[in-house]
Design a protein around this motif. Structure first.
Motif, PDB file in Angstrom:
ATOM      1  N   ALA A 196      -5.741 -30.057 -54.757  1.00 48.38           N
ATOM      2  CA  ALA A 196      -4.390 -30.120 -55.325  1.00 48.38           C
ATOM      3  C   ALA A 196      -4.406 -30.075 -56.845  1.00 48.38           C
ATOM      4  N   THR A 197      -5.407 -30.691 -57.448  1.00 51.34           N
ATOM      5  CA  THR A 197      -5.476 -30.694 -58.915  1.00 51.34           C
ATOM      6  C   THR A 197      -5.732 -29.287 -59.442  1.00 51.34           C
ATOM      7  N   LEU A 198      -6.637 -28.565 -58.777  1.00 50.89           N
ATOM      8  CA  LEU A 198      -6.934 -27.203 -59.205  1.00 50.89           C
ATOM      9  C   LEU A 198      -5.766 -26.267 -58.909  1.00 50.89           C
ATOM     10  N   GLU A 199      -5.073 -26.505 -57.793  1.00 53.63           N
ATOM     11  CA  GLU A 199      -3.929 -25.674 -57.426  1.00 53.63           C
ATOM     12  C   GLU A 199      -2.807 -25.827 -58.448  1.00 53.63           C
ATOM     13  N   MET A 200      -2.523 -27.067 -58.862  1.00 54.78           N
ATOM     14  CA  MET A 200      -1.475 -27.277 -59.851  1.00 54.78           C
ATOM     15  C   MET A 200      -1.866 -26.684 -61.199  1.00 54.78           C
ATOM     16  N   ALA A 201      -3.147 -26.805 -61.552  1.00 56.28           N
ATOM     17  CA  ALA A 201      -3.616 -26.219 -62.811  1.00 56.28           C
ATOM     18  C   ALA A 201      -3.430 -24.702 -62.794  1.00 56.28           C
ATOM     19  N   ALA A 202      -3.672 -24.080 -61.637  1.00 55.69           N
ATOM     20  CA  ALA A 202      -3.498 -22.633 -61.509  1.00 55.69           C
ATOM     21  C   ALA A 202      -2.025 -22.248 -61.674  1.00 55.69           C
ATOM     22  N   LYS A 203      -1.123 -23.034 -61.070  1.00 60.43           N
ATOM     23  CA  LYS A 203       0.308 -22.760 -61.209  1.00 60.43           C
ATOM     24  C   LYS A 203       0.735 -22.881 -62.676  1.00 60.43           C
ATOM     25  N   ALA A 204       0.195 -23.891 -63.350  1.00 56.25           N
ATOM     26  CA  ALA A 204       0.528 -24.083 -64.761  1.00 56.25           C
ATOM     27  C   ALA A 204       0.048 -22.896 -65.597  1.00 56.25           C
ATOM     28  N   ARG A 205      -1.142 -22.390 -65.293  1.00 61.30           N
ATOM     29  CA  ARG A 205      -1.659 -21.228 -66.029  1.00 61.30           C
ATOM     30  C   ARG A 205      -0.785 -19.998 -65.795  1.00 61.30           C
ATOM     31  N   GLU A 206      -0.300 -19.823 -64.563  1.00 65.23           N
ATOM     32  CA  GLU A 206       0.566 -18.684 -64.263  1.00 65.23           C
ATOM     33  C   GLU A 206       1.854 -18.743 -65.089  1.00 65.23           C
ATOM     34  N   LEU A 207       2.438 -19.940 -65.189  1.00 68.58           N
ATOM     35  CA  LEU A 207       3.671 -20.079 -65.959  1.00 68.58           C
ATOM     36  C   LEU A 207       3.423 -19.882 -67.449  1.00 68.58           C
ATOM     37  N   ARG A 208       2.262 -20.351 -67.928  1.00 62.81           N
ATOM     38  CA  ARG A 208       1.921 -20.114 -69.336  1.00 62.81           C
ATOM     39  C   ARG A 208       1.792 -18.619 -69.607  1.00 62.81           C
ATOM     40  N   ALA A 209       1.196 -17.904 -68.645  1.00 63.75           N
ATOM     41  CA  ALA A 209       1.031 -16.457 -68.799  1.00 63.75           C
ATOM     42  C   ALA A 209       2.384 -15.758 -68.871  1.00 63.75           C
ATOM     43  N   GLU A 210       3.407 -16.390 -68.298  1.00 64.07           N
ATOM     44  CA  GLU A 210       4.765 -15.843 -68.362  1.00 64.07           C
ATOM     45  C   GLU A 210       5.468 -16.234 -69.654  1.00 64.07           C
ATOM     46  N   GLY A 211       4.757 -16.969 -70.505  1.00 64.15           N
ATOM     47  CA  GLY A 211       5.313 -17.352 -71.797  1.00 64.15           C
ATOM     48  C   GLY A 211       5.989 -18.702 -71.831  1.00 64.15           C
ATOM     49  N   LYS A 212       5.847 -19.487 -70.751  1.00 64.74           N
ATOM     50  CA  LYS A 212       6.488 -20.804 -70.716  1.00 64.74           C
ATOM     51  C   LYS A 212       5.574 -21.858 -71.329  1.00 64.74           C
ATOM     52  N   ASP A 213       6.187 -22.792 -72.036  1.00 66.06           N
ATOM     53  CA  ASP A 213       5.449 -23.840 -72.757  1.00 66.06           C
ATOM     54  C   ASP A 213       5.171 -25.015 -71.813  1.00 66.06           C
ATOM     55  N   ILE A 214       4.083 -24.915 -71.066  1.00 65.57           N
ATOM     56  CA  ILE A 214       3.740 -25.938 -70.083  1.00 65.57           C
ATOM     57  C   ILE A 214       2.862 -27.005 -70.723  1.00 65.57           C
ATOM     58  N   ILE A 215       3.218 -28.266 -70.490  1.00 61.25           N
ATOM     59  CA  ILE A 215       2.354 -29.379 -70.896  1.00 61.25           C
ATOM     60  C   ILE A 215       1.577 -29.812 -69.660  1.00 61.25           C
ATOM     61  N   GLY A 216       0.270 -29.717 -69.723  1.00 58.18           N
ATOM     62  CA  GLY A 216      -0.565 -30.015 -68.573  1.00 58.18           C
ATOM     63  C   GLY A 216      -0.996 -31.471 -68.510  1.00 58.18           C
ATOM     64  N   LEU A 217      -0.466 -32.189 -67.521  1.00 53.58           N
ATOM     65  CA  LEU A 217      -0.904 -33.567 -67.265  1.00 53.58           C
ATOM     66  C   LEU A 217      -1.489 -33.654 -65.855  1.00 53.58           C
ATOM     67  N   SER A 218      -2.089 -32.548 -65.406  1.00 54.65           N
ATOM     68  CA  SER A 218      -2.578 -32.488 -64.035  1.00 54.65           C
ATOM     69  C   SER A 218      -4.093 -32.608 -63.926  1.00 54.65           C
ATOM     70  N   LEU A 219      -4.829 -31.997 -64.823  1.00 47.50           N
ATOM     71  CA  LEU A 219      -6.282 -31.980 -64.685  1.00 47.50           C
ATOM     72  C   LEU A 219      -6.926 -33.254 -65.226  1.00 47.50           C
ATOM     73  N   GLY A 220      -7.977 -33.697 -64.540  1.00 44.17           N
ATOM     74  CA  GLY A 220      -8.726 -34.868 -64.987  1.00 44.17           C
ATOM     75  C   GLY A 220      -9.840 -34.448 -65.922  1.00 44.17           C
ATOM     76  N   GLU A 221      -9.452 -34.016 -67.099  1.00 45.60           N
ATOM     77  CA  GLU A 221     -10.429 -33.486 -68.039  1.00 45.60           C
ATOM     78  C   GLU A 221     -10.147 -33.997 -69.441  1.00 45.60           C
ATOM     79  N   PRO A 222     -11.104 -34.677 -70.076  1.00 46.41           N
ATOM     80  CA  PRO A 222     -10.881 -35.152 -71.444  1.00 46.41           C
ATOM     81  C   PRO A 222     -10.529 -33.993 -72.370  1.00 46.41           C
TER      82      PRO A 222
END
Length: 394
Positions: free
Chosen positions: A15-41
């Motif tokens: 689920a974490t990777l799936e949400m990160a992928a969705k966020a990347r798709e929206l960013r590619a469309e030019g949307k300003d996504i703030i990512g609070l999904s991945l467990g990555e410093p």
């Protein structure tokens, strides 16, 4: 005939990777996504660790490594276990893997037989249940609540044990709740397990150093649990080395040898340059990365403060890791901007589409009433994300 195996068809997507992928798709469309999904410093790997990797390249480390890790790295891990956890292991009890996820996958493969039950306190890291099912085991999910700080009680553990119970899996500090089991709480669970000497414990301690309450405690520190506990750790989180992919275990020699055998047929040894860098990471004092832990604590307090001003968010005070896991069931059955919220998955998707904030559905962690917010983001991003969420739900 199905082209794909039943094994892969029945497996959930992370689920974490799936949400990160969705966020990347929206960013590619030019949307300003703030990512609070991945467990990555969001920090860079410290320079002293990077310099060790560069030195390894210059020293021509480029060959296959031993399946269970370089001797020098195993020695560094042994010293780390003694220094930080007061645990004594020898080289034959250590296995280095390509990330702590592979360490867990190895354990599942070498310990679980068809029909074996594995007790997993909920919420849990997204891959636990699927790793159990992948090896024909049965995950026994034990629900917890904010009232118990998302920690399993001894009574719950006792009630979950059956003649088929093979293992207990848990993480402390916990992903996704940030809960930390104290030494006294672990001892209470160990007292229950003393009645069932065949149950093996998998203690995932990958967030060990990101701990806001003091000294970390390990199940294996108890003499009567040492020979039946496998401690899983790695460098991804505290050292900001997620992409370096180095994890490791310390545990009973028989289990370690089995993991070595399994890994030898799948990936063999982990990356040679990364291993040389991790030697330096572990040999240095943990105080060298304390600045990251201090900043995570500031961010935690910031998130909790801002969430208090958002209606319908109920959360505990995480004692470690870098997540908050608020209960948002207040919104179930409500309609927001024409969209009906039936569950946490709907709410998480709503925040992505309407607030442009990526979170993770708590159902993936075994608690469908919550969502996970990672605060491994700058304070400015956190403030903006909370402002967007507040506007979206109001």
């Amino acid at each position: 005939m199905n082209l794909l195996s039943d094994r892969i068809l029945n497996m959930s997507t992370s689920a974490t990777l799936e949400m990160a992928a969705k966020a990347r798709e929206l960013r590619a469309e030019g949307k300003d996504i703030i990512g609070l999904s991945l467990g990555e410093p969001d920090f860079n790997t410290p320079d002293y660790i990077k310099e060790a990797a560069i030195q390894a390249i210059n020293d021509n480390y480029s060959s296959y490594t031993p399946v269970d890790g370089y001797v020098e790295l195993k020695d560094a891990i042994i010293k780390k276990f003694k220094r930080d956890n007061d645990l004594t292991y020898n080289r034959s009890q250590i296995v280095v893997s390509t990330g702590a996820k592979q360490s867990l996958a190895n354990l599942a493969a070498v310990l679980i037989n068809k029909g074996d039950e594995v007790i997993i306190p909920c919420p849990y890291w997204v891959s636990y249940a699927d790793l159990v099912k992948l090896n024909d085991g049965i995950p026994v999910e034990v629900p917890t609540t904010i009232a118990t700080d998302f920690k399993m009680t001894p009574e719950q553990l006792e009630a979950a044990i059956t003649p088929k119970t093979k293992m207990l899996w848990y993480s402390s500090p916990c992903n996704p709740s940030g809960s930390v089991y104290s030494k006294e709480e672990l001892r209470a669970l160990a007292d229950v397990l003393q009645k069932y000497p065949d149950i093996i414990v998998a203690s995932d301690e990958i967030y060990e150093h990101i701990n806001f309450v003091g000294k970390h405690s390990s199940m294996a520190q108890f003499e009567d649990m040492y020979d039946r506990t496998v401690t899983i750790n790695g460098v991804s989180k505290a050292f900001a080395m997620t992409g370096w992919r180095i994890g490791y275990i310390g545990g009973p020699e028989k289990i370690a040898r089995a993991c070595n055998k399994m890994q030898g047929q799948i990936t063999s040894g982990a990356n040679c340059i990364a291993q040389r860098a991790v030697i330096t990471a572990l040999e240095e004092s943990p105080s060298r990365v304390q600045f990251m832990i201090d900043e995570f604590k500031v961010r935690r307090d910031l998130v909790l403060d801002l969430l208090q001003d958002i209606e319908g968010f109920k959360t505990n005070v995480p004692e470690g890791a870098f997540y908050v896991f608020p209960n948002i069931s207040y919104y179930f059955g409500k309609t927001l901007r024409g969209k009906t919220i039936n569950n946490a998955a709907d709410f998480s998707l709503y925040l992505l589409e309407e607030a442009l904030v990526a979170t993770v559905d708590g159902g993936a962690f075994g608690n469908p009433d919550c969502i996970r917010l990672s605060y491994a983001a700058s304070q400015e991003q956190i403030k903006e994300a909370m402002s967007r969420i507040k506007a979206a739900v109001n």
